[in-house]
Design a protein around this motif. Structure first.
Motif, short mmCIF file in Angstrom:
data_model
loop_
_atom_site.label_atom_id
_atom_site.label_comp_id
_atom_site.label_asym_id
_atom_site.label_seq_id
_atom_site.Cartn_x
_atom_site.Cartn_y
_atom_site.Cartn_z
N VAL A 21 0.85 -1.21 0.00
CA VAL A 21 0.00 0.00 0.00
C VAL A 21 0.88 1.25 0.00
CG1 VAL A 21 -1.52 1.38 1.48
CG2 VAL A 21 -2.06 -1.03 1.02
N GLU A 22 1.89 1.24 0.84
CA GLU A 22 2.74 2.43 0.95
C GLU A 22 3.57 2.65 -0.31
OE1 GLU A 22 4.66 1.57 4.66
OE2 GLU A 22 2.88 2.15 5.84
N GLN A 23 4.00 1.55 -0.95
CA GLN A 23 4.72 1.68 -2.22
C GLN A 23 3.81 2.25 -3.31
OE1 GLN A 23 6.50 -2.48 -2.21
NE2 GLN A 23 8.06 -1.34 -3.34
N LEU A 24 2.58 1.77 -3.34
CA LEU A 24 1.63 2.28 -4.34
C LEU A 24 1.49 3.79 -4.23
CD1 LEU A 24 -1.28 -0.34 -4.17
CD2 LEU A 24 0.18 0.11 -6.14
N MET A 25 1.40 4.28 -3.00
CA MET A 25 1.15 5.71 -2.80
C MET A 25 2.38 6.57 -3.06
SD MET A 25 -1.99 5.81 -2.42
CE MET A 25 -2.14 7.56 -2.07
N THR A 26 3.55 5.92 -3.29
CA THR A 26 4.73 6.68 -3.69
C THR A 26 5.03 6.49 -5.18
OG1 THR A 26 6.22 4.85 -3.07
CG2 THR A 26 5.77 6.54 -1.39
N GLY A 27 4.06 5.88 -5.90
CA GLY A 27 4.19 5.77 -7.35
C GLY A 27 4.80 4.48 -7.84
N GLU A 28 5.13 3.56 -6.94
CA GLU A 28 5.69 2.28 -7.37
C GLU A 28 4.57 1.30 -7.73
OE1 GLU A 28 9.11 0.81 -5.00
OE2 GLU A 28 8.73 2.57 -3.73
N ARG A 29 4.97 0.18 -8.37
CA ARG A 29 4.01 -0.86 -8.75
C ARG A 29 4.46 -2.18 -8.11
NH1 ARG A 29 0.60 0.60 -12.91
NH2 ARG A 29 0.18 -1.59 -13.42
N PRO A 30 4.16 -2.36 -6.83
CA PRO A 30 4.64 -3.55 -6.12
C PRO A 30 4.01 -4.84 -6.63
CG PRO A 30 3.03 -2.40 -4.78
CD PRO A 30 3.30 -1.53 -5.97
N GLU A 31 4.81 -5.87 -6.71
CA GLU A 31 4.32 -7.21 -7.03
C GLU A 31 5.03 -8.17 -6.08
OE1 GLU A 31 4.53 -8.32 -11.10
OE2 GLU A 31 3.32 -6.62 -11.79
N ARG A 32 4.27 -8.82 -5.22
CA ARG A 32 4.85 -9.72 -4.24
C ARG A 32 4.27 -11.12 -4.43
NH1 ARG A 32 6.40 -6.41 0.13
NH2 ARG A 32 7.04 -4.40 -0.75
N PHE A 33 5.15 -12.07 -4.63
CA PHE A 33 4.73 -13.47 -4.77
C PHE A 33 5.61 -14.34 -3.89
CE2 PHE A 33 3.16 -11.41 -8.58
CZ PHE A 33 1.88 -11.91 -8.65
N GLY A 34 5.29 -14.33 -2.59
CA GLY A 34 6.05 -15.11 -1.62
C GLY A 34 5.74 -16.60 -1.72
N ASP A 35 6.43 -17.37 -0.92
CA ASP A 35 6.29 -18.82 -0.89
C ASP A 35 4.86 -19.20 -0.48
OD1 ASP A 35 6.46 -21.54 -0.54
OD2 ASP A 35 8.15 -21.48 0.87
N ILE A 36 4.12 -19.87 -1.38
CA ILE A 36 2.73 -20.22 -1.08
C ILE A 36 2.64 -21.33 -0.04
CG2 ILE A 36 1.89 -19.49 -3.34
CD1 ILE A 36 1.72 -22.49 -4.10
N HIS A 37 3.75 -21.96 0.28
CA HIS A 37 3.73 -23.03 1.28
C HIS A 37 4.01 -22.49 2.70
CE1 HIS A 37 3.53 -25.84 -2.00
NE2 HIS A 37 4.65 -25.37 -2.49
N ARG A 38 4.26 -21.19 2.79
CA ARG A 38 4.50 -20.58 4.10
C ARG A 38 3.78 -19.24 4.13
NH1 ARG A 38 10.55 -20.05 5.68
NH2 ARG A 38 9.54 -19.42 7.61
N THR A 39 2.64 -19.21 4.77
CA THR A 39 1.87 -17.98 4.79
C THR A 39 1.60 -17.52 6.22
OG1 THR A 39 -0.08 -19.36 4.49
CG2 THR A 39 0.72 -18.22 2.56
N TYR A 40 0.99 -16.38 6.30
CA TYR A 40 0.74 -15.69 7.56
C TYR A 40 -0.54 -16.24 8.16
CZ TYR A 40 -0.07 -11.44 10.42
OH TYR A 40 -0.29 -10.54 11.42
N GLU A 41 -0.42 -17.16 9.13
CA GLU A 41 -1.59 -17.89 9.58
C GLU A 41 -2.02 -17.60 11.02
OE1 GLU A 41 -0.23 -21.78 8.61
OE2 GLU A 41 0.05 -21.14 6.56
N ASP A 42 -1.18 -16.94 11.80
CA ASP A 42 -1.50 -16.74 13.21
C ASP A 42 -1.62 -15.27 13.59
OD1 ASP A 42 -1.73 -19.41 13.90
OD2 ASP A 42 0.43 -19.64 14.14
N GLY A 43 -1.81 -14.41 12.61
CA GLY A 43 -1.87 -12.98 12.92
C GLY A 43 -3.22 -12.51 13.41
N GLU A 44 -3.26 -11.26 13.86
CA GLU A 44 -4.51 -10.65 14.28
C GLU A 44 -5.46 -10.53 13.10
OE1 GLU A 44 -5.51 -9.43 17.37
OE2 GLU A 44 -3.80 -10.57 18.10
#
Length: 446
Positions: free
Chosen positions: A114-137
């Motif tokens: 989100v913060e990159q978008l608002m500074t004019g960048e075009r972020p593309e993130r494709f992290g490891d699909i076998h390790r995701t964020y599962e215990d967050g708020e």
């Protein structure tokens, strides 16, 4: 600097939980979170890309948000989830209105994106699909009396028609400690109906190799202050006798079991790479009904898989006539690129598959109508979901009705019935598939 970030979630409840996690991350980073994209700095669209209809819905939603951008009512558009994971090249080429992409392994990167978008960048993130964020708020967006508890991510079953393992990764159970802690928090916030979800909840804990099982998790959840605990989805071959005993014993677990069987022809089940035979499914259903005479079995069915002839289709119909499953979702086979089934010979003509879906829906409608007729004159416990102004009465659900999937109970009451309250309703009629009735004042649930 804080931005106004709007979230929209498409597809399944599992996707909704990921959206709720992204919302909490943005909130905790100091951004303003909303559900209305008009006037937002960034709209985050969490997409589904499972079958053709889901892809179409996602693309339509992207185009609607693109129109807002064109009118100056939205600054940036970030597309997340399964469609982004599956078709990044197509989105780049055909939907230039999209400013950034987040794959299914990169939900945790939403704030920096989100913060990159608002500074004019075009972020593309494709992290490891076998390790995701599962215990967050999470920022829980469901009504205060109902919430989902996602106990695992991904799937390792490898069904021939399904692309989910390639989009969501291998099956990964969350720790029982984390789940019980999250569930306790939901209970303390007043959640009355906990809906336990994963692509396959029956395999919960097997990958952890620490003795965790679904039966043990449910036993722990039942010690918390929930009124109903609902289960989605149980795969037939992994339903153990221990699990059946726990479901039958624990009064908080509703006797509504969503067991996707997909078909009843052994030849088609084998082609689907399912692990159960028709006889094994029949044996399981008999066990469940013996242990819980009031059990409601819901299933999912696919018509038109390659190789399904008239004989296999009739076998499915005969199975449904005999089993009289009270709930069923019926889907036309969708040949998804990258799946084994899409490359099979003897593809079924789409018109034939569509006709078969209509025939099964009609057959199931008669079964469900009979179930509703059999409820007339009985008293059923109902979770009130509020007053329906259009219907001019209260609306709620019984144990036999899961949220946003099944029918409702429309009922009248002399006094005020708050949303989230359990009441007893005497069933007096049926209206367009919904039950109707009046509150039974002599009963008290809470």
């Amino acid at each position: 600097m804080g931005y106004k970030v709007a979230f929209q979630s498409l597809g399944c409840a599992k996707n909704l939980v990921n959206t709720e996690q992204m919302m909490a991350l943005c909130r905790d980073a100091g951004h303003t979170v909303t559900g209305d994209p008009e006037g937002a700095d960034v709209a985050v669209l969490n997409t589904c890309g499972f079958i053709e209809s889901a892809k179409s819905e996602a693309i339509d939603s992207i185009l609607e948000l693109a129109e807002l951008k064109k009118r100056g009512k939205l600054k940036k558009l970030l597309v997340a989830g399964c469609l982004a994971q599956r078709y990044p090249d197509d989105i780049r080429e055909e939907l230039p209105e999209v400013d950034g992409l987040l794959g299914t392994g990169s939900y945790i990167d939403v704030v920096s994106a989100v913060e990159q978008l608002m500074t004019g960048e075009r972020p593309e993130r494709f992290g490891d699909i076998h390790r995701t964020y599962e215990d967050g708020e999470r920022w829980v967006t469901t009504p205060p009396y109902t919430a989902y508890l996602k106990i695992a991510e991904g799937c390792s079953n490898g069904c021939a028609f399904c692309i989910i393992p390639k989009l969501r990764g291998k099956y990964r159970s969350r720790s029982m400690e984390a789940l019980l802690k999250e569930a306790e928090g939901l209970s303390q916030r007043g959640v009355k109906e906990l809906i336990v979800i994963a692509q396959d909840i029956t395999r919960y804990g097997l990958d952890l190799r620490d003795g965790s099982t679904l039966a043990k998790l449910l036993t722990g959840l039942c010690k918390l202050d929930f009124h109903w605990i609902r289960l989605h989805y149980l795969y037939p071959e992994a339903v153990t006798d221990e699990l059946i005993e726990v479901i039958a014993r624990e009064k908080k677990i509703v006797h509504y079991l969503d067991i996707p069987i997909q078909h009843a022809s052994d030849r088609i089940l084998k082609a689907m790479r399912r692990r159960s035979t028709k006889a094994e499914i029949e044996t399981l259903f008999a066990k469940l009904r013996e242990a819980m005479p009031d059990v409601i079995i819901r299933t999912s069915l696919i018509c038109g898989l390659p190789g399904e002839g008239e004989a296999e289709f009739e076998e499915l119909c005969q199975f449904l006539r005999e089993q009289k499953l009270q709930r069923a979702g019926v889907f036309q086979y969708s040949p998804e690129e990258g799946t084994l089934a899409a490359a099979m010979e003897h593809q079924v003509d789409p018109e034939t598959a569509e006709r078969r879906v209509e025939l099964v829906v009609d057959l199931q409608s008669r079964i469900m109508d009979q179930y509703n007729e059999d409820r007339l004159g009985t008293c059923m416990e109902v979770l009130c979901e509020g007053f329906d102004g259009e219907a001019g009465c209260y609306a709620g659900r019984t144990y036999a009705d899961s949220v946003d999937i099944d029918g409702r109970v429309l009922f009248t009451a002399a006094g005020l019935v708050p949303a989230g309250k359990f009441v007893w309703v005497r069933i007096t009629g049926v209206s367009d598939g919904d039950l109707t009735g009046e509150i039974e004042e002599s009963f008290s649930v809470e």
